[in-house]
Every structure is written in structure tokens, then in C-alpha cells.
Design an enzyme around this catalytic site. Structure first.
Site, PDB file in Angstrom:
ATOM      1  N   TYR A  64      31.711  69.449  47.937  1.00 20.77           N
ATOM      2  CA  TYR A  64      31.372  70.426  46.894  1.00 20.77           C
ATOM      3  C   TYR A  64      29.852  70.586  46.840  1.00 20.77           C
ATOM      4  CZ  TYR A  64      30.628  72.824  42.566  1.00 20.77           C
ATOM      5  OH  TYR A  64      30.197  73.754  41.646  1.00 20.77           O
ATOM      6  N   ASN A 111      40.046  74.681  54.476  1.00 20.26           N
ATOM      7  CA  ASN A 111      38.661  74.986  54.858  1.00 20.26           C
ATOM      8  C   ASN A 111      38.418  74.611  56.301  1.00 20.26           C
ATOM      9  OD1 ASN A 111      36.306  72.829  55.252  1.00 20.26           O
ATOM     10  ND2 ASN A 111      37.863  71.873  53.943  1.00 20.26           N
ATOM     11  N   ARG A 112      37.596  75.438  56.931  1.00 16.86           N
ATOM     12  CA  ARG A 112      37.107  75.108  58.276  1.00 16.86           C
ATOM     13  C   ARG A 112      35.597  75.358  58.304  1.00 16.86           C
ATOM     14  NH1 ARG A 112      40.678  79.579  59.480  1.00 16.86           N
ATOM     15  NH2 ARG A 112      39.550  81.542  59.744  1.00 16.86           N
ATOM     16  N   GLY A 114      33.029  73.315  58.870  1.00 16.65           N
ATOM     17  CA  GLY A 114      32.330  72.791  60.055  1.00 16.65           C
ATOM     18  C   GLY A 114      30.951  72.236  59.729  1.00 16.65           C
ATOM     19  N   PHE A 115      30.887  71.444  58.632  1.00 19.53           N
ATOM     20  CA  PHE A 115      29.623  70.780  58.258  1.00 19.53           C
ATOM     21  C   PHE A 115      28.451  71.747  58.149  1.00 19.53           C
ATOM     22  CE2 PHE A 115      30.767  66.318  60.190  1.00 19.53           C
ATOM     23  CZ  PHE A 115      31.675  66.127  59.159  1.00 19.53           C
ATOM     24  N   SER A 173      36.542  64.664  59.459  1.00 15.86           N
ATOM     25  CA  SER A 173      36.642  66.109  59.273  1.00 15.86           C
ATOM     26  C   SER A 173      37.359  66.698  60.481  1.00 15.86           C
ATOM     27  CB  SER A 173      35.255  66.736  59.164  1.00 15.86           C
ATOM     28  OG  SER A 173      35.383  68.132  59.332  1.00 15.86           O
ATOM     29  N   ASN A 175      37.113  69.696  61.379  1.00 18.19           N
ATOM     30  CA  ASN A 175      36.430  70.938  61.741  1.00 18.19           C
ATOM     31  C   ASN A 175      35.238  70.767  62.671  1.00 18.19           C
ATOM     32  OD1 ASN A 175      38.217  72.464  60.076  1.00 18.19           O
ATOM     33  ND2 ASN A 175      37.095  71.699  58.292  1.00 18.19           N
ATOM     34  N   THR A 176      34.959  69.525  63.081  1.00 16.00           N
ATOM     35  CA  THR A 176      33.946  69.299  64.107  1.00 16.00           C
ATOM     36  C   THR A 176      34.699  68.765  65.316  1.00 16.00           C
ATOM     37  OG1 THR A 176      32.170  68.878  62.523  1.00 16.00           O
ATOM     38  CG2 THR A 176      31.888  67.939  64.720  1.00 16.00           C
ATOM     39  N   LYS A 215      35.346  57.047  55.795  1.00 11.37           N
ATOM     40  CA  LYS A 215      36.332  58.027  55.310  1.00 11.37           C
ATOM     41  C   LYS A 215      37.256  58.441  56.446  1.00 11.37           C
ATOM     42  CE  LYS A 215      36.725  62.298  52.676  1.00 11.37           C
ATOM     43  NZ  LYS A 215      35.973  63.229  51.835  1.00 11.37           N
ATOM     44  N   SER A 243      41.923  60.043  51.492  1.00  9.12           N
ATOM     45  CA  SER A 243      41.661  60.519  52.817  1.00  9.12           C
ATOM     46  C   SER A 243      40.910  61.850  52.781  1.00  9.12           C
ATOM     47  CB  SER A 243      43.004  60.761  53.529  1.00  9.12           C
ATOM     48  OG  SER A 243      43.621  61.941  53.001  1.00  9.12           O
ATOM     49  N   ASN A 244      40.611  62.289  53.986  1.00  9.05           N
ATOM     50  CA  ASN A 244      40.062  63.630  54.177  1.00  9.05           C
ATOM     51  C   ASN A 244      41.213  64.648  54.156  1.00  9.05           C
ATOM     52  OD1 ASN A 244      38.204  65.732  55.005  1.00  9.05           O
ATOM     53  ND2 ASN A 244      36.947  64.096  55.868  1.00  9.05           N
ATOM     54  N   THR A 245      40.942  65.872  54.543  1.00  2.98           N
ATOM     55  CA  THR A 245      41.962  66.942  54.554  1.00  2.98           C
ATOM     56  C   THR A 245      42.949  66.713  55.701  1.00  2.98           C
ATOM     57  OG1 THR A 245      40.485  68.256  55.941  1.00  2.98           O
ATOM     58  CG2 THR A 245      40.371  68.631  53.571  1.00  2.98           C
ATOM     59  N   SER A 317      39.616  69.640  45.293  1.00  2.46           N
ATOM     60  CA  SER A 317      40.304  70.943  45.287  1.00  2.46           C
ATOM     61  C   SER A 317      40.920  71.310  43.938  1.00  2.46           C
ATOM     62  CB  SER A 317      41.402  70.968  46.346  1.00  2.46           C
ATOM     63  OG  SER A 317      40.841  70.742  47.598  1.00  2.46           O
TER      64      SER A 317
HETATM   65  C1  LIG Z   1      35.800  73.226  50.783  1.00  2.95           C
HETATM   66  C2  LIG Z   1      35.862  71.767  51.146  1.00  2.95           C
HETATM   67  C3  LIG Z   1      34.820  71.182  51.839  1.00  2.95           C
HETATM   68  C4  LIG Z   1      34.866  69.820  52.169  1.00  2.95           C
HETATM   69  N1  LIG Z   1      33.804  69.264  52.834  1.00  2.95           N
HETATM   70  C5  LIG Z   1      33.812  67.926  53.084  1.00  2.95           C
HETATM   71  C6  LIG Z   1      32.694  67.311  53.693  1.00  2.95           C
HETATM   72  O1  LIG Z   1      31.676  67.929  53.975  1.00  2.95           O
HETATM   73  N2  LIG Z   1      32.781  65.972  53.943  1.00  2.95           N
HETATM   74  C7  LIG Z   1      33.881  65.224  53.639  1.00  2.95           C
HETATM   75  O2  LIG Z   1      33.887  64.017  53.873  1.00  2.95           O
HETATM   76  N3  LIG Z   1      34.943  65.795  53.039  1.00  2.95           N
HETATM   77  C8  LIG Z   1      34.931  67.117  52.755  1.00  2.95           C
HETATM   78  N4  LIG Z   1      36.018  67.690  52.145  1.00  2.95           N
HETATM   79  C9  LIG Z   1      37.218  66.860  51.869  1.00  2.95           C
HETATM   80  C10 LIG Z   1      37.220  66.321  50.439  1.00  2.95           C
HETATM   81  O3  LIG Z   1      36.131  65.476  50.197  1.00  2.95           O
HETATM   82  C11 LIG Z   1      38.530  65.546  50.170  1.00  2.95           C
HETATM   83  O4  LIG Z   1      38.574  64.415  51.002  1.00  2.95           O
HETATM   84  C12 LIG Z   1      39.765  66.380  50.423  1.00  2.95           C
HETATM   85  O5  LIG Z   1      39.567  67.723  50.032  1.00  2.95           O
HETATM   86  C13 LIG Z   1      40.996  65.829  49.658  1.00  2.95           C
HETATM   87  O6  LIG Z   1      40.777  65.793  48.273  1.00  2.95           O
HETATM   88  P1  LIG Z   1      41.259  66.975  47.285  1.00  2.95           P
HETATM   89  O7  LIG Z   1      42.712  67.246  47.588  1.00  2.95           O
HETATM   90  O8  LIG Z   1      41.035  66.429  45.910  1.00  2.95           O
HETATM   91  O9  LIG Z   1      40.399  68.142  47.594  1.00  2.95           O
HETATM   92  C14 LIG Z   1      35.993  69.044  51.811  1.00  2.95           C
HETATM   93  C15 LIG Z   1      37.045  69.640  51.108  1.00  2.95           C
HETATM   94  C16 LIG Z   1      36.990  70.984  50.772  1.00  2.95           C
HETATM   95  C17 LIG Z   1      38.137  71.600  50.012  1.00  2.95           C
END
Ligand SMILES: Cc1cc2nc3c(=O)[nH]c(=O)nc-3n(C[C@H](O)[C@H](O)[C@H](O)COP(=O)(O)O)c2cc1C
Length: 362
Positions: A64, A111-112, A114-115, A173, A175-176, A215, A243-245, A317
Site C-alpha cells: 500500500y 495486481n501485477r 511488478g515492484f 511476489s 510479478n517479478t 515473506k 502469505s503473499n498473493t 485488500s
Molecule cells: C496492490 C497490491 C500490491 C502489493 N504489493 C506488495 C509488495 O510490494 N510487496 C509485498 O510483499 N506484498 C505486496 N502485496 C501483497 C500484500 O502485502 C499481502 O501479502 C496480500 O495482498 C495478502 O493480503 P490481503 O488479502 O490482506 O491483501 C500487494 C498486494 C496488493 C493488493
């Protein structure tokens, strides 16, 4: 009144493209337009994890506030901690737009990005003006075109050592391209050796040991989880963020948006990420800190992450759908849960449903 304001603000923001809405919400936080709705302090929610004292267990997940523009404003919303980033050494633009998609019926996001971020120096400059006591973690990653990805993580540790209360090495991630390969046993061992050696070097100079969390993705096989747990324990990592996405698209209502590539987050991720959290808790034992993330939308879902084995919880989210009062509402709800169940600490429920969640298949 705040609720009326927030539902109007949500309707307005949802008319905009998701990335434009995100930018506007950051501007709102910068200008103080977003009403603060933190819950009163409650000592039963205070948690000491990896040597740090958290006022409450609910944090804002990475992504965020990628560039550390508003970490203190986010803490004022009632979060017990916030995580900036992912930041990479050099600024990078990320993927082409559009690259964030709302799945409104599913209360999910794909989301994609890509850092996309302004690079280390921009974030460092901003973090230097934050209060030292603010509970701000720094999530570090590697540039897409980096010739040595491990070196990028090491640079992250050295650059932010004086301003990070904790670090997250983000290797999950989707997306990388190739980033998730760092989760494989040998690559992960090499990464953690280098990152933790850098941390130990900085700790010796500074006299403060800043914890490092890792992570991970929810899209792991049982063997993949075994490997991560083994390497984490061998290297005395400070904790895991689970976890991550996800790349999965199971069970989504919005089939049109589901076709977009990228990582899925929000409500549909809750079950999968909670199962992986519990499975990792079983593997690493009771002592390694775990931060549970994925689909948290309420005090009940936050409490369920703790019952599955989490020490702390993060979300992102569902705040898109629920608005900025969500952290305050969750924290209040956890206090009420402590009242109802006569708990001395919210940690008393930790692990009570690890077996239940770990017994499910992802
Ligand atoms: C738009 C968006 C961008 C994100 N960017 C990152 C990121 O830069 N680094 C990271 O570790 N996780 C990133 N995440 C993943 C979140 O930190 C989180 O792990 C994931 O969305 C699951 O939690 P949530 O369901 O509460 O969103 C991103 C998620 C979203 C929706």
C-alpha cells in the site's frame, strides 16, 4: 457520521481506476483528510514478537505504502505496525497499466504491479523524518533487471538499517519473473546466509539487532514448505510472513476479471493462506514468530489467523472494500473477544486451531 463519510468516499473512489484511487487515498492520508479512528489502547492486545513490542497485533501489509509516503498517518488509523515497500535499490516503473483490478463481488484484488517503486534513496529520505518509536517495517526486494538479486537484498539491509524496526525479505511476489525461485532450498539458504550476515554485521556496528522476516507465497507444495521451514530454522531466521498473493483463481465469482494475470488477494485468499500458515506453524514449532496475512476482513478473521498459529496479523485488500476505519474496528473487536472469552492476552488463543487448519488441503 464517519461511516457515512467513508461510504461516500468509497463510492467516489470506486468510480476511479484502482491505481488512481490508491494515489488519491495516499494524498488523503498526507493531507489529514482521512478521519483517524484508532481503538483505545488495550494491554491484552500488546504483543512482544522478535524482541519488539507491538501495541496491537494488526498491521498494514506491504504494497500500500510502497514509497514510505504515509507510514505515520497509517499508524494513526489504528494499526499496531505498518510495512513500507517492497523497495528495490534502483527506482523502477513496474509493468504496463492497467495492472490493478478490483473483483468487487469477491471482495478481492488482482495486481501485477511488478515492484513499481521510487527506489531505496527516496524511501530512506522519508523514513529518516519518522519518529524512531514508530513501528515501521521495511520490505525489501530485487530489481527486475538485477544481475545479482541476493546483493539487492543485502543492499536493502545496509541501506535501511538505521530506520527499520524490522525487515521483510520478499521472495514471493508473482510479478517479478523468477523471484519465487528464491524459495527453493539451495537458493533460499544462499539468500538467508547473505542477508542475515549483513544484518549481523550492521547489528555489531549499531548495537541493535533488527529482526528479519521472510515473506512466502501461498502456492507451495508440502515439500516446498518442508524446505522453507528447514532453512528458516537452520539459519535462525526471526520469523515468517505467510502469505503473499496467490496465482490460484479458484472459486471466484467475477470470471471476467479473474482472467487478468497477477497475484490474487482479499477474501478468496483467506482459506488458502490460513492453511499454509498452520502448516508452517506445525513445521517450525511454537517459537518462531509468524505473521498471518491474506483475506483478513474482520476481528473474527484476524482472530482465526491467531488461532491458526499467527503471532501478528497483516491486511491490505479488504481495507479497499471496508475503508480506513477497518483497523480500528478489528482492534476493538479483538478487545471485545478478550472480554467475552475472559482472556488475559489475545495470545491465549494462539494455536488453538492449528491442527484444524493444518489438516486441510490447499
Ligand atoms: C496492490 C497490491 C500490491 C502489493 N504489493 C506488495 C509488495 O510490494 N510487496 C509485498 O510483499 N506484498 C505486496 N502485496 C501483497 C500484500 O502485502 C499481502 O501479502 C496480500 O495482498 C495478502 O493480503 P490481503 O488479502 O490482506 O491483501 C500487494 C498486494 C496488493 C493488493
Amino acid at each position: 457520521m464517519i461511516d457515512v463519510f467513508q461510504s461516500l468516499a468509497r463510492r467516489g473512489l470506486f468510480l476511479l481506476d484502482p491505481e488512481a484511487a490508491h494515489g488519491l487515498s495516499i494524498k488523503g492520508l498526507k493531507t489529514g483528510l482521512v478521519p483517524a479512528c484508532a481503538a483505545p489502547a488495550d494491554s491484552r492486545l500488546t504483543q512482544t514478537v522478535a524482541g519488539l513490542s507491538f501495541a496491537n497485533p494488526i498491521g498494514l501489509a506491504a504494497g500500500y505504502d510502497k514509497n514510505a509516503e504515509v507510514p505515520e498517518a497509517l499508524l494513526r488509523l489504528g494499526f499496531g505496525f505498518t510495512e513500507i515497500g517492497t523497495v528495490t535499490p534502483k527506482p523502477q516503473a513496474g509493468n504496463d497499466k492497467p495492472r490493478i483490478f478490483r473483483l468487487v463481488e469477491d471482495e478481492a484484488v488482482i495486481n501485477r504491479l511488478g515492484f513499481n517503486n521510487e527506489g531505496h534513496q527516496a524511501a530512506l529520505y522519508r523514513l529518516r523524518s519518522c519518529a524512531r518509536s514508530a513501528m515501521i517495517g521495511v520490505n525489501i526486494g530485487a530489481n527486475k533487471d538485477s544481475a545479482d538479486r541476493i546483493a539487492d537484498y543485502v543492499t536493502g539491509i545496509r541501506t535501511f538499517y538505521g530506520v527499520a524496526r524490522y525487515f521483510t525479505a520478499n521472495i514471493s511476489s508473482p510479478n517479478t519473473p523468477g523471484l519465487r525461485d528464491l524459495q527453493a532450498r539451495e537458493s533460499l539458504a544462499a539468500l538467508l546466509s547473505a542477508v542475515l550476515a549483513a544484518r549481523d554485521g550492521e547489528a555489531a556496528k549499531a548495537g541493535v539487532r533488527v529482526p528479519v522476516f521472510l515473506k512466502i507465497a501461498p502456492d507451495l507444495t508440502e515439500e516446498g514448505m518442508d524446505d522453507i521451514a528447514a532453512v528458516a530454522l537452520e539459519h535462525s531466521l526471526d520469523g515468517l510472513i505467510v502469505s503473499n498473493t496467490t496465482l490460484s483463481r479458484d472459486g471466484l465469482k467475477d470470471q471476467r476479471q479473474a482472467k487478468e494475470s497477477g497475484g490474487l488477494s482479499g477474501k478468496p485468499l483467506f482459506e488458502k493462506s490460513t492453511i499454509v500458515l498452520a502448516k508452517m506453524r506445525k513445521r517450525v514449532g511454537p517459537d518462531l514468530p509468524i505473521i498471518g496475512v491474506g483475506g483478513v476482513s474482520s476481528a473474527e478473521t484476524a482472530a482465526e489467523k491467531i488461532r491458526a498459529g499467527a503471532n501478528l496479523v497483516q491486511l491490505y485488500s479488504c481495507m479497499v472494500y471496508e475503508g480506513p476505519s477497518l483497523p480500528g474496528r478489528i482492534v476493538r473487536g479483538l478487545s471485545q473477544l478478550c472480554d467475552r472469552e475472559k482472556l488475559g492476552s489475545i495470545a491465549d488463543i494462539r494455536g488453538s486451531r492449528t491442527d484444524y487448519w493444518a489438516g486441510k488441503n490447499v
